[in-house]
Design a protein around this motif. Structure first.
Motif, PDB file in Angstrom:
ATOM      1  N   GLU A  73     -13.900   3.015  -6.064  1.00 25.20           N
ATOM      2  CA  GLU A  73     -13.073   4.216  -6.097  1.00 25.20           C
ATOM      3  C   GLU A  73     -11.739   3.972  -5.378  1.00 25.20           C
ATOM      4  OE1 GLU A  73     -13.681   6.936  -7.684  1.00 25.20           O
ATOM      5  OE2 GLU A  73     -15.676   6.317  -8.378  1.00 25.20           O
ATOM      6  N   TRP A  74     -10.670   4.471  -5.977  1.00 22.50           N
ATOM      7  CA  TRP A  74      -9.334   4.373  -5.369  1.00 22.50           C
ATOM      8  C   TRP A  74      -9.157   5.513  -4.373  1.00 22.50           C
ATOM      9  CZ3 TRP A  74      -4.885   1.359  -7.124  1.00 22.50           C
ATOM     10  CH2 TRP A  74      -5.222   0.329  -8.000  1.00 22.50           C
ATOM     11  N   THR A  75      -8.614   5.172  -3.221  1.00 20.26           N
ATOM     12  CA  THR A  75      -8.352   6.207  -2.220  1.00 20.26           C
ATOM     13  C   THR A  75      -7.128   7.031  -2.617  1.00 20.26           C
ATOM     14  OG1 THR A  75      -6.940   4.747  -0.908  1.00 20.26           O
ATOM     15  CG2 THR A  75      -9.309   4.712  -0.426  1.00 20.26           C
ATOM     16  N   LYS A  76      -6.971   8.156  -1.950  1.00 19.81           N
ATOM     17  CA  LYS A  76      -5.838   9.033  -2.242  1.00 19.81           C
ATOM     18  C   LYS A  76      -4.511   8.351  -1.929  1.00 19.81           C
ATOM     19  CE  LYS A  76      -4.066  13.638  -1.130  1.00 19.81           C
ATOM     20  NZ  LYS A  76      -4.297  14.864  -0.317  1.00 19.81           N
ATOM     21  N   GLU A  77      -4.483   7.632  -0.813  1.00 21.09           N
ATOM     22  CA  GLU A  77      -3.248   6.926  -0.458  1.00 21.09           C
ATOM     23  C   GLU A  77      -2.913   5.852  -1.490  1.00 21.09           C
ATOM     24  OE1 GLU A  77      -5.757   7.477   1.498  1.00 21.09           O
ATOM     25  OE2 GLU A  77      -4.955   8.822   3.049  1.00 21.09           O
ATOM     26  N   GLU A  78      -3.936   5.138  -1.996  1.00 21.81           N
ATOM     27  CA  GLU A  78      -3.695   4.114  -3.005  1.00 21.81           C
ATOM     28  C   GLU A  78      -3.116   4.711  -4.280  1.00 21.81           C
ATOM     29  OE1 GLU A  78      -6.672   0.378  -2.595  1.00 21.81           O
ATOM     30  OE2 GLU A  78      -7.664   2.280  -3.020  1.00 21.81           O
ATOM     31  N   LEU A  79      -3.638   5.845  -4.705  1.00 17.77           N
ATOM     32  CA  LEU A  79      -3.142   6.479  -5.922  1.00 17.77           C
ATOM     33  C   LEU A  79      -1.699   6.923  -5.767  1.00 17.77           C
ATOM     34  CD1 LEU A  79      -6.292   8.574  -6.944  1.00 17.77           C
ATOM     35  CD2 LEU A  79      -5.479   6.442  -7.964  1.00 17.77           C
ATOM     36  N   GLN A  80      -1.348   7.482  -4.609  1.00 19.82           N
ATOM     37  CA  GLN A  80       0.036   7.918  -4.387  1.00 19.82           C
ATOM     38  C   GLN A  80       1.007   6.727  -4.408  1.00 19.82           C
ATOM     39  OE1 GLN A  80      -0.072  10.057  -0.700  1.00 19.82           O
ATOM     40  NE2 GLN A  80      -1.044  11.887  -1.596  1.00 19.82           N
ATOM     41  N   VAL A  81       0.599   5.672  -3.715  1.00 19.40           N
ATOM     42  CA  VAL A  81       1.456   4.488  -3.686  1.00 19.40           C
ATOM     43  C   VAL A  81       1.525   3.844  -5.072  1.00 19.40           C
ATOM     44  CG1 VAL A  81       1.753   2.182  -2.685  1.00 19.40           C
ATOM     45  CG2 VAL A  81       1.016   4.084  -1.240  1.00 19.40           C
ATOM     46  N   LEU A  82       0.425   3.883  -5.827  1.00 18.49           N
ATOM     47  CA  LEU A  82       0.406   3.303  -7.168  1.00 18.49           C
ATOM     48  C   LEU A  82       1.372   4.026  -8.100  1.00 18.49           C
ATOM     49  CD1 LEU A  82      -0.826   1.365  -9.245  1.00 18.49           C
ATOM     50  CD2 LEU A  82      -2.628   3.050  -9.645  1.00 18.49           C
ATOM     51  N   VAL A  83       1.415   5.353  -8.029  1.00 17.93           N
ATOM     52  CA  VAL A  83       2.336   6.111  -8.872  1.00 17.93           C
ATOM     53  C   VAL A  83       3.782   5.746  -8.553  1.00 17.93           C
ATOM     54  CG1 VAL A  83       3.199   8.429  -9.400  1.00 17.93           C
ATOM     55  CG2 VAL A  83       0.735   8.023  -9.214  1.00 17.93           C
ATOM     56  N   LYS A  84       4.093   5.670  -7.292  1.00 23.34           N
ATOM     57  CA  LYS A  84       5.459   5.308  -6.891  1.00 23.34           C
ATOM     58  C   LYS A  84       5.811   3.893  -7.320  1.00 23.34           C
ATOM     59  CE  LYS A  84       8.440   4.899  -2.855  1.00 23.34           C
ATOM     60  NZ  LYS A  84       8.526   5.027  -1.377  1.00 23.34           N
ATOM     61  N   ALA A  85       4.862   2.949  -7.151  1.00 21.32           N
ATOM     62  CA  ALA A  85       5.147   1.547  -7.475  1.00 21.32           C
ATOM     63  C   ALA A  85       5.316   1.346  -8.978  1.00 21.32           C
ATOM     64  CB  ALA A  85       4.032   0.650  -6.946  1.00 21.32           C
ATOM     65  N   ALA A  86       4.461   2.017  -9.784  1.00 22.16           N
ATOM     66  CA  ALA A  86       4.511   1.801 -11.225  1.00 22.16           C
ATOM     67  C   ALA A  86       5.690   2.497 -11.896  1.00 22.16           C
ATOM     68  CB  ALA A  86       3.206   2.269 -11.865  1.00 22.16           C
ATOM     69  N   SER A  87       6.201   3.580 -11.298  1.00 27.42           N
ATOM     70  CA  SER A  87       7.269   4.345 -11.948  1.00 27.42           C
ATOM     71  C   SER A  87       8.652   4.049 -11.393  1.00 27.42           C
ATOM     72  CB  SER A  87       6.980   5.848 -11.804  1.00 27.42           C
ATOM     73  OG  SER A  87       6.922   6.207 -10.418  1.00 27.42           O
ATOM     74  N   VAL A 143       0.735  -1.940  -3.221  1.00 31.83           N
ATOM     75  CA  VAL A 143      -0.287  -0.931  -2.872  1.00 31.83           C
ATOM     76  C   VAL A 143      -1.028  -1.347  -1.609  1.00 31.83           C
ATOM     77  CG1 VAL A 143      -2.442   0.111  -3.647  1.00 31.83           C
ATOM     78  CG2 VAL A 143      -0.510  -0.089  -5.218  1.00 31.83           C
ATOM     79  N   LYS A 144      -1.362  -2.629  -1.475  1.00 32.71           N
ATOM     80  CA  LYS A 144      -2.094  -3.086  -0.283  1.00 32.71           C
ATOM     81  C   LYS A 144      -1.273  -2.889   0.988  1.00 32.71           C
ATOM     82  CE  LYS A 144      -4.272  -7.194   1.692  1.00 32.71           C
ATOM     83  NZ  LYS A 144      -3.589  -7.062   2.991  1.00 32.71           N
ATOM     84  N   ILE A 145       0.050  -3.198   0.891  1.00 30.69           N
ATOM     85  CA  ILE A 145       0.900  -3.116   2.083  1.00 30.69           C
ATOM     86  C   ILE A 145       1.151  -1.669   2.483  1.00 30.69           C
ATOM     87  CG2 ILE A 145       3.204  -3.626   2.969  1.00 30.69           C
ATOM     88  CD1 ILE A 145       3.182  -6.131   1.196  1.00 30.69           C
ATOM     89  N   HIS A 146       1.481  -0.808   1.520  1.00 25.79           N
ATOM     90  CA  HIS A 146       1.905   0.555   1.852  1.00 25.79           C
ATOM     91  C   HIS A 146       0.740   1.539   1.937  1.00 25.79           C
ATOM     92  CE1 HIS A 146       5.652  -1.339   0.508  1.00 25.79           C
ATOM     93  NE2 HIS A 146       6.282  -0.430   1.241  1.00 25.79           N
ATOM     94  N   ALA A 147      -0.417   1.171   1.362  1.00 30.00           N
ATOM     95  CA  ALA A 147      -1.598   2.019   1.536  1.00 30.00           C
ATOM     96  C   ALA A 147      -2.432   1.593   2.738  1.00 30.00           C
ATOM     97  CB  ALA A 147      -2.468   1.976   0.279  1.00 30.00           C
ATOM     98  N   HIS A 148      -2.050   0.474   3.371  1.00 30.44           N
ATOM     99  CA  HIS A 148      -2.697  -0.028   4.604  1.00 30.44           C
ATOM    100  C   HIS A 148      -4.179  -0.285   4.377  1.00 30.44           C
ATOM    101  CE1 HIS A 148       1.000   1.017   6.660  1.00 30.44           C
ATOM    102  NE2 HIS A 148       0.910   2.253   6.170  1.00 30.44           N
ATOM    103  N   THR A 149      -4.504  -1.034   3.315  1.00 31.26           N
ATOM    104  CA  THR A 149      -5.888  -1.405   3.024  1.00 31.26           C
ATOM    105  C   THR A 149      -6.108  -2.860   3.387  1.00 31.26           C
ATOM    106  OG1 THR A 149      -5.295  -1.980   0.751  1.00 31.26           O
ATOM    107  CG2 THR A 149      -6.030   0.275   1.148  1.00 31.26           C
ATOM    108  N   GLU A 150      -7.387  -3.210   3.613  1.00 24.72           N
ATOM    109  CA  GLU A 150      -7.728  -4.584   3.945  1.00 24.72           C
ATOM    110  C   GLU A 150      -7.979  -5.424   2.708  1.00 24.72           C
ATOM    111  OE1 GLU A 150     -11.060  -4.463   6.502  1.00 24.72           O
ATOM    112  OE2 GLU A 150      -9.980  -3.522   8.175  1.00 24.72           O
ATOM    113  N   TRP A 151      -7.975  -4.837   1.546  1.00 23.72           N
ATOM    114  CA  TRP A 151      -8.247  -5.544   0.304  1.00 23.72           C
ATOM    115  C   TRP A 151      -7.029  -5.470  -0.608  1.00 23.72           C
ATOM    116  CZ3 TRP A 151     -10.759  -1.101   1.897  1.00 23.72           C
ATOM    117  CH2 TRP A 151     -10.355   0.071   1.250  1.00 23.72           C
TER     118      TRP A 151
END
Length: 583
Positions: free
Chosen positions: A491-505, A524-532
């Motif tokens: 599952e994608w986290t909320k922060e990942e989805l927000q960053v993904l929309v910004k990055a893709a558009s 997405v990894k850098i700006h959503a602050h995920t370890e993966w």
């Protein structure tokens, strides 16, 4: 004029006397001694005498001349110069000032001094009315006006330059010649004549002679080819702008004069280039210099080829020497390896021979083995000769029968123990042994000097086996932790989805250079602050799913429902309580 009077005897020769053959001579008298007398000009006879003395004319030609000469002849013999107001360009300005021998080389001071001299000589006020007639005074005035015009033109630098451009010039261009003497005789004066067209502070280089150096020769032609001339062609303009009746006519005249000057300047430049080209093409010094340069280039080429050939020979020699050295080293190494192999074969053969001699092997030689020695199979001896090091084999070969047998048994025991240890290391650990090892590692102090010995005693394995097992378990634990840390949730986290929309558009829109989806995953990894880090395929699928959801929502929002249709219909019917504005 002086005349010489000669004295001579006067003789009178009379006829013969009557009746006789003799002649009678009577002397009448003698002239006076010769004297010098001065005579003056008198009439046309003396003029004829003077012409015969100076011009070589015959007396009959002088006597045939008329007594009086026409006015045109008198004007030609007059010492004064008179030209019309429109013909002043044809007069010799330098000759009028007495500078005909200097001409363009005359300085400003020379022109001033010459003008003052001519003013003192030909000024109308210097001639009295009694000495000159009215006609002579008119000629004198006209001559003095010509002098003033000459000084006015020569004292102005611009006007003088125009006059010098056309005064006493020789624009002939000598044709090329192959004769060296003819070249210097013809082109030397031509260069000297045209050297005055260069306005430089430095001295203009002339053609010189055959002994000129190569640098001076190169400088000569560089100067003549690259230095512009000052020669102008406005002195003989066809029309005078000052005579125009309107500004338009004056501009038209000036335009035509400029075009004519440019045309003449172009022709002059072509003439100068033709002169220099002709001289350069047949200059024997240039030919000699080119031959020298060609020879030097050929010598340089030959030297370079020689150097390249020598360099190639040196490289070939070096390669050959290196190959010979490698071959020698390989041969030496081969000899060394051969010697080592021979030595090893000799040592092993000696070891087998000593084992057979001392009765260690099963195959005994008659009288070679000691009594009571325990025999060893030949295969075992062969295994020992290939397993043991050569120094050990040499050491065993030097022992006597008991020592050799003991040494062989010791080596066999060491080989057996090593195999047992290897087998023990490869033996799988049971659950009880694993639990005993874990308990022992927790209970035994870390700072104990014999910690691993105590652990081995509690586990029932060797110290080495316990250490190897502990390391293996630690590595497995580390790998499990890293795997758990790098596990990517589905599952994608909320922060990942927000960053993904910004990055893709916005950040990485379609058309981005490089691997766009990998860049989006890293972003997405850098700006959503995920370890993966998401897989690019997962990023593509998620973006596609988001697009599908967005389009479905848009279609749903755009499709009118039945309730919306009913509400719109009700709004279209006016209420009875509210009157229409039209009514």
């Amino acid at each position: 004029q002086l005349a010489v009077v000669l004295v001579m005897d006067l003789h009178w020769k009379a006829g013969p006397a009557l009746g006789t053959d003799e002649q009678e001579v009577t002397i009448l008298g003698r002239l006076a001694a010769p004297i010098h007398v001065r005579v003056e000009q008198a009439g046309r006879w003396f003029d004829g005498f003077a012409r015969r003395q100076h011009g070589g004319s015959h007396v009959s030609e002088c006597e045939a001349k008329k007594e009086s000469e026409s006015e045109s002849d008198e004007d030609e013999d007059s010492p004064y110069t008179s030209v019309g107001s429109g013909d002043w360009k044809t007069q010799d300005h330098y000759a009028l000032l007495g500078l005909g021998h200097l001409r363009f080389q005359a300085s400003d001071d020379d022109i001033k001094r010459a003008y003052k001299k001519m003013v003192l000589k030909y000024h109308p006020d210097k001639k009295s009315s009694t000495e000159t007639t009215d006609m002579d005074r008119a000629k004198l005035d006209a001559h003095f006006n010509c002098i003033k015009k000459a000084y006015e033109l020569l004292s102005a630098p611009d006007k003088r330059r125009l006059y010098d451009s056309v005064d006493d010039v020789d624009d002939t261009v000598p044709p090329p010649t192959k004769d060296m003497q003819e070249f210097f005789r013809v082109f030397g004066p031509a260069f000297a004549r045209n050297a005055k067209w260069f306005d430089t502070k430095e001295k203009v280089p002339l053609l010189g002679d055959d002994n000129m150096s190569a640098d001076d020769l190169q400088a000569l032609y560089n100067f003549w080819y690259n230095t512009p001339t000052w020669r102008e062609f406005g002195y003989f303009d066809e029309e005078d702008p000052n005579s125009a009746e309107s500004r338009e006519e004056k501009r038209w005249i000036e335009k035509n004069n400029k075009a004519a000057r440019r045309r003449k300047k172009t022709e002059e430049n072509a003439r100068m280039m033709r002169l220099i080209d002709n001289a350069y093409s047949c200059d024997p010094r240039i030919k000699r210099m080119k031959e020298q340069e060609k020879k030097a280039k050929q010598d340089k080429k030959k030297q370079r080829e020689l150097e390249l050939r020598q360099e190639e020979e040196r490289k070939a020699a070096a390669i050959k020497a290196e190959a010979d050295a490698k071959a020698a080293a390989a041969a030496a190494l081969l000899e060394e390896e051969k010697a080592k192999a021979d030595h090893a074969r000799k040592v092993r053969k000696t070891f087998v021979k000593m084992c057979r001699r001392h009765g260690v092997c099963e195959d005994k030689e008659d009288g070679a083995a000691d009594a009571g020695a325990a025999p060893v199979s030949r295969d075992t001896v062969d295994m020992l000769k290939t397993t043991l090091a050569l120094p050990r084999l040499e050491e065993l070969s030097l022992l006597d029968a008991p020592g050799l047998l003991a040494g062989v048994q010791a080596e066999l025991d060491a080989i057996r123990l090593k195999k047992e240890e290897e087998a023990a290391l490869n033996r799988p650990w049971t659950k009880a042994e694993q639990k005993a090892l874990e308990d022992a590692m927790r209970t035994v102090a870390r700072d104990a000097a014999d910690r691993w010995d105590q652990i081995a005693a509690k586990v029932g394995r060797s110290r080495k086996e316990c250490i190897a097992r502990a390391k293996e378990c630690a590595a497995k634990v580390k790998q499990q932790k890293e795997a758990e840390a790098n596990k990517i949730p589905d599952e994608w986290t909320k922060e990942e989805l927000q960053v993904l929309v910004k990055a893709a558009s916005k950040v990485f829109p379609p058309g981005t250079q490089g691997d766009r989806w990998q860049q989006i995953a890293d972003y997405v990894k850098i700006h959503a602050h995920t370890e993966w880090t998401r897989n690019p395929k997962d990023v593509v699928n998620q973006v596609a799913a988001m697009k599908n959801v967005s389009s479905a929502l848009q279609q749903r929002a755009a499709a009118p429902t039945a309730t919306d249709f009913k509400r719109s219909k009700d709004r279209s019917v006016p209420s009875e309580s509210v009157p229409s504005t039209r009514e």
